[in-house]
Motif scaffolding. Structure first.
Motif, mmCIF file in Angstrom:
data_model
loop_
_atom_site.group_PDB
_atom_site.id
_atom_site.type_symbol
_atom_site.label_atom_id
_atom_site.label_comp_id
_atom_site.label_asym_id
_atom_site.label_seq_id
_atom_site.Cartn_x
_atom_site.Cartn_y
_atom_site.Cartn_z
ATOM 1 N N ARG A 795 0.826 -1.206 0.000
ATOM 2 C CA ARG A 795 0.000 0.000 0.000
ATOM 3 C C ARG A 795 0.865 1.264 0.000
ATOM 4 O O ARG A 795 0.610 2.212 -0.747
ATOM 5 N N ALA A 800 0.066 5.036 -0.895
ATOM 6 C CA ALA A 800 -0.772 5.337 0.265
ATOM 7 C C ALA A 800 0.019 6.170 1.273
ATOM 8 O O ALA A 800 1.184 5.866 1.566
ATOM 9 N N GLN A 804 -2.963 7.654 6.287
ATOM 10 C CA GLN A 804 -4.078 6.825 5.840
ATOM 11 C C GLN A 804 -3.938 5.398 6.388
ATOM 12 O O GLN A 804 -4.917 4.794 6.824
ATOM 13 N N VAL A 805 -2.694 4.894 6.334
ATOM 14 C CA VAL A 805 -2.438 3.554 6.871
ATOM 15 C C VAL A 805 -2.745 3.522 8.361
ATOM 16 O O VAL A 805 -3.393 2.603 8.885
ATOM 17 N N ARG A 807 -4.731 5.511 10.076
ATOM 18 C CA ARG A 807 -6.153 5.658 10.329
ATOM 19 C C ARG A 807 -6.894 4.353 10.071
ATOM 20 O O ARG A 807 -7.780 3.965 10.822
ATOM 21 N N LYS A 808 -6.510 3.643 8.992
ATOM 22 C CA LYS A 808 -7.172 2.376 8.685
ATOM 23 C C LYS A 808 -6.910 1.337 9.783
ATOM 24 O O LYS A 808 -7.821 0.631 10.209
ATOM 25 N N LEU A 811 -8.910 2.303 12.890
ATOM 26 C CA LEU A 811 -10.328 1.988 12.750
ATOM 27 C C LEU A 811 -10.574 0.491 12.857
ATOM 28 O O LEU A 811 -11.594 0.064 13.432
ATOM 29 N N ASP A 812 -9.674 -0.324 12.306
ATOM 30 C CA ASP A 812 -9.820 -1.780 12.435
ATOM 31 C C ASP A 812 -9.801 -2.213 13.894
ATOM 32 O O ASP A 812 -10.522 -3.135 14.297
ATOM 33 N N ARG A 815 -13.111 -0.761 15.871
ATOM 34 C CA ARG A 815 -14.420 -1.280 15.494
ATOM 35 C C ARG A 815 -14.934 -2.308 16.506
ATOM 36 O O ARG A 815 -16.084 -2.177 16.981
ATOM 37 N N SER A 873 2.261 2.219 10.410
ATOM 38 C CA SER A 873 2.391 3.319 9.453
ATOM 39 C C SER A 873 3.847 3.722 9.228
ATOM 40 O O SER A 873 4.161 4.401 8.258
#
Length: 884
Positions: A795, A800, A804-805, A807-808, A811-812, A815, A873
């Motif tokens: 990525r 990327a 962004q990495v 944040r992803k 979020l994973d 969740r 990241s």
């Protein structure tokens, strides 16, 4: 032993013979292949293909031998030990997590079993009950009223359901100085001569009371507790038949009770006969409710049948004395164990449920780490499956790993439980049946069961994630083609980890909300307005014996002299004496009539708490005088015919009229109301009750509490007066002990000890669960980040941005935390209602607690996820791709 050795050697010999036979058959197969024209190099592989997997054949052959299961077990054990030793960080964390969960469960189970479930150490304890007087419409929780001596006498004479009834009452007595030892105030109990026979108990030394001992004309006799006998009398058996002075009266020691006997509570240190010590009018009164009644049901009689029998007697007695409003028409009973345990039953079960949640969180945590770890070993497991390893064998290895972790955690948890129980027994000596708490065979069996259940729970979840290969060649081939660090976050194993995290977070939310509710309730309780000063005030319990101060004049003079000397001490701002101060309990109430009011209907009465105090008591305690004045200190003895009432008293019994200068008729005497003071609480958390205060100068009361308020300044510590006051009392009467030296804050703290203890334990369990959830979230996120190294590298290489990495990844991780929060909040709506009885002035659905728990959990979850996300990241894409 020799048989085991012979079998072991036989097994080894068979194993070697089988190895030689397999090797010989394989060599023969190779020779046949060569004879068939196969080259030398290809003959070996052709022979293996034709012959089959020698290792698998060997294992299948050994499977029919009786010791194969043991060898397989030992082999799995060795393999699991090596596997766990290769990852010491994971192993240590998993063991500690299991130890916390198992240790907390073992400790609470030991307490619950010892206090609530273990039978009382009496003869046939299931037939022992405690009896109470009650009104017909009172429920069982409200009807726990003491019994009047006259009603006890009627029950004992007329009942047909009980083989024995006995009286008991807790009191305090002063043990005079002797043998160079100081006087001391002791918790004692009065009981009728047949109580020990009813319980089925005999003294360890000496004899029991006889009916002749339990009469006013008999000489005083006393039974000592084992602890008092050892501490005060040096375990000297010669104390039997010796005389000691209790409240300035001689008593002959006739026996010493066993070390385990502590009835009616653990603080009781000696026992005396009730009919000898109490005046006859109290023992025959139907109005003076002061006793507890212990009874033994006859064989075949149920609890309800016994109560029905007594209720008939109570109603008959009530109807024969309709002019007495204090005679209750009914009876209640409950098992003696329930009475002794008291109000601690529900809190203990709530704490046990909390430890079960903590254990489940620990198991989910370990299972989650095992699942993540198994995902990292996916390629290894695929290779072993391709080489013939069955999925049952792989599951067995996972279960063995979990069993080792659970057993190690259980051993450490047992040590933690020992330490926790030792701390509990030292900290809560006041707890009912605390002396019976110990780890025994049942607790050891419970610990073993918990270890096995934890191993199966965690192991089966982890094994489920590793058994997906089965015999599916495509899955095996796919796993072999995968990089060991390139598993997708969307795989079934990742979904399983997220489900486990959701459950773990949900259970943590339930514990946090329960702890938050109890903590807020305790804070409300401790901040409740007692209606008096609580800062810079010290209290001391004091009682003067009737034998040395038999007249009202002597008692009044003693208190006057004492207060004059105490008030003269440097730093004393105010000093007073009262029978009961706010926070010390209900103590007593009296019936009264208002002389100026019309007579009450037959069989009805008016009640209010009764207190005796000196004129300066209200000033010393900071209780405001709302109207009128305090007592006239020039009126003494029979002339002290004044009464001060509380605001609640005035509101309830004088609605819409001025109570000043009205008269109360109490115990055959009239008292004029001269003042109205502010309301106080007899116990923290209770609503203010109507109170009537009478002048201490009447010389009626002999027992009470000395109150001292210190001056404001650099030396304002009220505890500084403890020793000077004891010297003053000793100078006035060397045999008079001063006890219970407590500041008002300490006194209130003791009365809320159960609430603070329950809140502290639940907060500790909730904090541990939050830490475990954070550790589990951090560990799983770290594993996921490690598995997705290649994906992240690709990525980043494709453009990327690192934020962004991050944040992803964040979020994973968040969740499942958010889903768990929602599930936990929904479950807490029902769970919190079960705690309604434990809360004070807050609702089970308190928005502030729910909001604080949600914010705290999300903050901790974000902190646990942000470090692995930040590391992911920061990956160098070239290094990540080279590593793959």
């Amino acid at each position: 032993m020799r048989w085991c050795q012979n079998n072991w050697w036989q097994s080894r010999k068979k194993d070697a013979d089988l190895e030689r036979e397999l090797r010989s058959d394989l060599e023969l197969e190779e020779e046949e292949q060569r004879e068939g024209g196969v080259s030398e190099e290809e003959a070996h592989y052709a022979a293996l293909r034709a012959f089959g997997n020698p290792t698998l054949i060997r294992e299948q052959t050994l499977a029919v031998w009786s010791w194969n299961w043991l060898e397989s077990l030992l082999r799995d054990l060795r393999f699991s030990l090596r596997t766990l030793c290769r990852t010491p960080g994971f192993t240590v964390i998993a063991i500690l997590v299991m130890a916390l969960g198992i240790g907390a469960n073992v400790a609470l189970f030991t307490v619950v079993r010892s206090v609530l479930l273990k039978p009382l150490p009496f003869d046939d304890p299931d037939h022992l009950v405690m009896l109470y007087e009650a009104r017909p419409h009172e429920d069982d929780t409200a009807a726990s009223n003491p019994v009047a001596g006259g009603m006890y006498d009627e029950w004992k004479k007329q009942n047909r359901s009980y083989s024995g009834l006995a009286l008991v009452k807790s009191i305090r007595v002063g043990l005079s100085a002797s043998g160079g030892q100081l006087p001391e105030k002791l918790n004692s109990a009065l009981f009728s001569w047949d109580l020990l026979r009813t319980l089925g108990v005999q003294p360890a030394l000496g004899r029991d009371f006889t009916q002749a001992d339990d009469s006013p004309a008999a000489n005083g006799t006393v039974l000592l507790s084992w602890g008092l006998w050892k501490r005060r009398f040096g375990s000297d058996p010669g104390i039997l038949n010796q005389t000691i002075d209790l409240d300035a009266k001689p008593y002959t020691v006739i026996g010493v009770m066993p070390a385990w006997f502590d009835f009616p509570d653990s603080s009781t240190q000696l026992w005396t006969p009730v009919y000898h010590d109490k005046p006859e009018d109290e023992m025959t009164s139907f109005s003076n409710h002061m006793f507890r009644v212990v009874a033994r049901l006859k064989p075949g009689v149920t609890l309800s049948q016994g109560v029905a029998d007594l209720s008939v007697i109570s109603l008959r007695t009530h109807n024969a004395h309709l002019n007495n409003p204090l005679i209750r028409q009914s009876a209640r009973s409950r098992p003696l164990l329930d009475h002794i345990v008291g109000e601690i039953k529900k809190p203990l079960y709530v704490l046990l449920e909390a430890t079960c949640c903590l254990l489940l969180i620990a198991c989910l945590n370990v299972a989650n780490l095992l699942v993540a770890r198994a995902a990292a070993r996916r390629k290894e497991l695929a290779i072993r499956t391709a080489l013939g390893g069955g999925w049952l064998r792989l599951i067995g290895e996972r279960l063995m790993e979990c069993l080792l972790l659970s057993a190690s955690g259980g051993a450490l948890g047992l040590l933690l439980a020992f330490a926790a129980l030792h701390w509990l027994m030292q900290t809560r000596r006041d707890m009912s049946r605390v002396e019976s708490i110990h780890i025994d065979g049942s607790v050891a069996a419970f610990t073993l069961g918990i270890i096995v259940l934890c191993a199966l729970f965690s192991g089966l979840i982890a094994a489920f994630s590793t058994s997906a290969f089965g015999t599916n060649d495509k899955r095996i081939l796919g796993a072999l083609h995968e990089g060991s660090r390139s598993a997708s976050a969307g795989s079934p194993r990742a979904s399983l980890r997220k489900v486990l995290l959701t459950l773990e977070v949900g259970l943590t939310v339930i514990l946090l909300i329960g702890a938050g509710l109890l903590l807020k309730s305790y804070e409300r309780l401790r901040s409740a307005d007692m209606g008096c000063l609580t800062q810079d005030v010290i209290t001391m319990h004091l009682g003067i014996p009737d034998a040395r101060y038999p007249t009202p004049a002597q008692r009044a003079n003693f208190y006057d002299t004492l207060l004059d000397r105490v008030r003269a001490l440097p730093g004393v701002d105010a000093a007073a004496f009262a029978t009961v101060v706010p926070g010390q309990g209900y103590q007593m109430d009296w019936t009264f009539n208002v002389v100026e009011h019309p007579p009450l209907p037959q069989g009805t009465g008016q009640f209010a708490l009764s207190r005796w105090a000196d004129p300066k008591y209200f000033h010393a305690m900071g209780i405001p005088i709302l109207r009128g004045r305090t007592f006239d200190d020039s009126k003494r003895l029979d002339a002290a015919n004044e009464v001060v009432i509380s605001q609640a008293f005035a509101s309830q019994y004088f609605p819409g009229e001025d109570p000043l200068d009205k008269h109360l008729r109490v115990r055959g005497r009239n008292a004029v109301i001269v003042g109205i003071v502010g309301d106080t609480r007899y116990a923290i958390g209770e609503t203010p009750e109507p109170v009537q205060y009478y002048p201490l100068d009447a010389g009626v009361e002999t027992v009470g509490t000395l109150v001292i308020r210190s001056s404001r300044g650099p030396r304002r510590d009220p505890e500084q007066f403890a020793l000077p006051v004891q010297r003053i009392v000793s100078a006035m009467d060397p045999d008079l002990p001063v006890s219970d030296v407590l500041t008002m804050n300490q006194l209130l703290g003791e009365s809320t000890l159960d609430q603070s203890f329950n809140a502290a334990l639940l907060v500790a369990f909730a904090t541990l669960s939050l830490v475990l959830a954070a550790v589990g979230l951090f560990g799983v996120m770290s594993y996921i980040a490690a598995q997705r190294t290649t994906e992240i590298g690709i990525r980043v290489a494709l453009g990327a941005r690192r934020e962004q990495v991050m944040r992803k990844m964040l979020l994973d991780g968040m969740r499942p935390a958010v889903f768990g929060l929602v599930v936990g909040l929904a479950a807490s709506l029902e769970a919190s209602r079960l705690m309604r009885d434990l809360l004070y002035e807050i609702k089970p659905l308190d928005p502030a607690v729910y909001g604080a728990v949600a914010a705290t959990l999300l903050a901790v979850a974000a902190f646990a996820c942000i470090v692995p996300a930040w590391r992911a990241s920061r990956l160098d894409p070239m290094q990540a791709l080279r590593a793959e």
